[in-house]
Design a protein around this motif. Sequence first.
Motif, PDB file in Angstrom:
ATOM      1  N   LYS A   1      28.950  38.884  46.974  1.00  0.00           N
ATOM      2  CA  LYS A   1      30.363  39.451  46.145  1.00  0.00           C
ATOM      3  C   LYS A   1      29.820  40.855  45.780  1.00  0.00           C
ATOM      4  O   LYS A   1      30.565  41.857  45.645  1.00  0.00           O
TER       5      LYS A   1
ATOM      6  N   LYS B   1      30.996  44.560  46.466  1.00  0.00           N
ATOM      7  CA  LYS B   1      31.757  45.123  45.655  1.00  0.00           C
ATOM      8  C   LYS B   1      31.055  46.669  45.677  1.00  0.00           C
ATOM      9  O   LYS B   1      31.635  47.725  45.451  1.00  0.00           O
TER      10      LYS B   1
ATOM     11  N   SER C   1      38.366  42.337  51.566  1.00  0.00           N
ATOM     12  CA  SER C   1      37.843  43.464  51.089  1.00  0.00           C
ATOM     13  C   SER C   1      38.666  44.742  51.690  1.00  0.00           C
ATOM     14  O   SER C   1      38.713  45.992  51.216  1.00  0.00           O
TER      15      SER C   1
ATOM     16  N   SER D   1      37.649  40.856  40.683  1.00  0.00           N
ATOM     17  CA  SER D   1      36.524  41.721  40.439  1.00  0.00           C
ATOM     18  C   SER D   1      36.610  42.988  41.707  1.00  0.00           C
ATOM     19  O   SER D   1      36.334  43.927  41.389  1.00  0.00           O
ATOM     20  N   LEU D   2      36.957  42.443  42.782  1.00  0.00           N
ATOM     21  CA  LEU D   2      36.823  43.247  43.946  1.00  0.00           C
ATOM     22  C   LEU D   2      37.949  44.369  44.163  1.00  0.00           C
ATOM     23  O   LEU D   2      37.683  45.389  44.223  1.00  0.00           O
TER      24      LEU D   2
END
Length: 684
Positions: free
Chosen positions: A468, A472, A537, A634-635
């Motif tokens: 992750k 990111k 994503s 968070s992405l």
Amino acid sequence: MDTNGQPKSPINALANGHSPAAASERLQIINDEKKFTPDLGAQIERWGLRDAGFGYNIVAVFGSQSTGKSTLLNRLFGTTFDVMDETRRQQTTKGIWMCRGMDMNVMVMDVEGTDGRERGEDQDFERKSALFSLASSEVLIINLWEHQVGLYQGANMGLLKTVFEVNLGLFGKNATNGRTLLLFVIRDHIGQTPLANLQATLTADLNRIWESLSKPTELQDRQLSDYFDLAFTALPHKVLAADKFEAEVLNLRTRFVDKEAPEFLFKPAYHKRIPADGVAFYMEGIWEQVQTNKDLDLPTQQELLAQFRCDEISTVALAEFNEQAKSQKRPVEAGRVVDGLGEMMRNWRTDALTRYDRDASRYHQGVYGRKRVDLITALDAALSPLFLGQLKNLHKACLVAFKREMLEGLHGEGYNFADVVFAARGRCLGRFEATAAEAVVEGTDWTWEDEMISLKEEVGSVADQCRKDETKKMINLIERNIKKQISEPIDLSLNKAAPDMWDDILRAFKQTLDKAEVAYLTKARSFDCTEEENSHSLASLRRRAWQALRSKIDEQTAEPVLLGKLRGHFEERFRYDDKGVPRVWKPEDDIDSAFKKAKDETLNLIPLYSKIQPTDPSLEYTLPADSIELPADSLSGSGEDFDFAASLIVLTETKGLELTQKFRREADAYYVEAKRSTVASIAQ
Ligand code: GDP
Ligand code: MG
């Protein structure tokens, strides 16, 4: 030395303190008050016999007072029993004395005062010492004068009757276990009557005594020979035939010493199978039973002995084991993974069991086996925390190493994420498995597989987190690239403000975004991302790209910037002519029309700037739904709702009007300035 001139009892004997001097020590194991000594165990140790196992013998002597018993024993076995002083003729005290045979593993018992009958005393001690001696001795020496032979009613025959009776009680049902040799030593043998005749007389007497015994019904048919072997020997007169006496004594000694001799007396069948380190406890138990006139049940005594001794042996083994195990307790508790812990634990455990087996296996097999199981339980209970601690520490260490390896592996460019994870994971789990399996002690039910499962899960989630983070980082990088790439086209288009400026901007945006998506997918392949993660994503990437576009537009359409653009646009039309030459207004010029044209054309730009709207509908961009409804994580950076339609509006209506107002005012100033310049030129 005590008052009787005997060596002091070795109460505080050192553990391995036997010495040549100690070998000649003697001990009164039962005193004239019929008390059993507390010192026998220590004395056996001082004699150096404690660890002899079954490799020792016990012999006892019976017979009337002053028949030369002690004298005989001292000569046969090199012992130090008291011999009556000819000159004083003192009465020897009652009791049983014990010596160690010189240079031989023999415990010799000198039973004093067994002829109570002769002295008109009660026969209590005689009976008790017979029981006691038969329960432990292999050979019972019956010492008698030649002239006592054939005196069927004599004192020694009464003694023999007692011996037979108590033997029946002890070994009645179980003759094979309690076979004993009766060795008749005929003293002061003059030689007129050959030994064979004496032997015949004695044998006849013995059988007669045997017959006369009142035997329990189930033992009616038992013969004397079922329980006893008989041996006979005669010794010449000690004083009158001193040389012959000594020679015969030496002969007899050989029969006790030389295992190869055909007449060897200590036959294995006579051994009472009490391990040397249990003799003291066993004898004390026997004496206690005898003293309290309880039935002397030898199997029970042997079991009690086994319980006591196996416990003792087990305790010693466990103590030594604990001492060894202690060395690794601290490191394990401190969180260390101890190299080779399993081997150490196996060694300690084997050592302890070997020690236990060596000493305890000689005892009652049932008890030995049960106590062994208990010992194993105790050993494993002591080892188990070490094993569990090792597993816990190993788990931690492997996880830490995995994280470190991941960080190192993901450093810099050009790594393949999946390869890094695969290698680090393989090393981590491989090390865990090898070290954990090493720590298992055979024979326990210890397992490490569950711990490994939980380690696998943690490794998995660390890898996930890394992926992750890496994703990111990658998306951030791609976002920065997008920003860089769209910046110039937007600047250019917004400055030019052509009617199809949004077409250009959106075209550039789409091209950049397409490239970014390809870049993402290429990189993401090595991350082993799931479909879901990829689409998530991409959704995030699209939204962030769009937001980058929007903020670039915002920057370029901020009021002062946009006013500047409008001003430039206006000036180009009003202050320069078609050829780009600055205008010098003359009074005849139609300033008003020129001003109005330039102003209107400029004001028309405001609606163009107001909304992102290409002339070619196919260039319209709509942010996909999954980019709009990104979950807060968070992405995506931000999880607030995103109003895409609103994001197409660059200037609100109010803002547009406000700009119009401000621009008009600026334009008016240009107009006034132009007018003034013509007046000035007239005035010149
Ligand atoms: P115990 O009471 O049976 O132990 O007899 P001791 O060994 O104390 O001996 C008693 C006395 O008998 C001592 O004075 C010895 O010297 C003497 N004695 C020992 N052995 C013999 C022997 O074989 N024949 C004779 N006549 N006297 C002996
Ligand atoms: Mg004596």
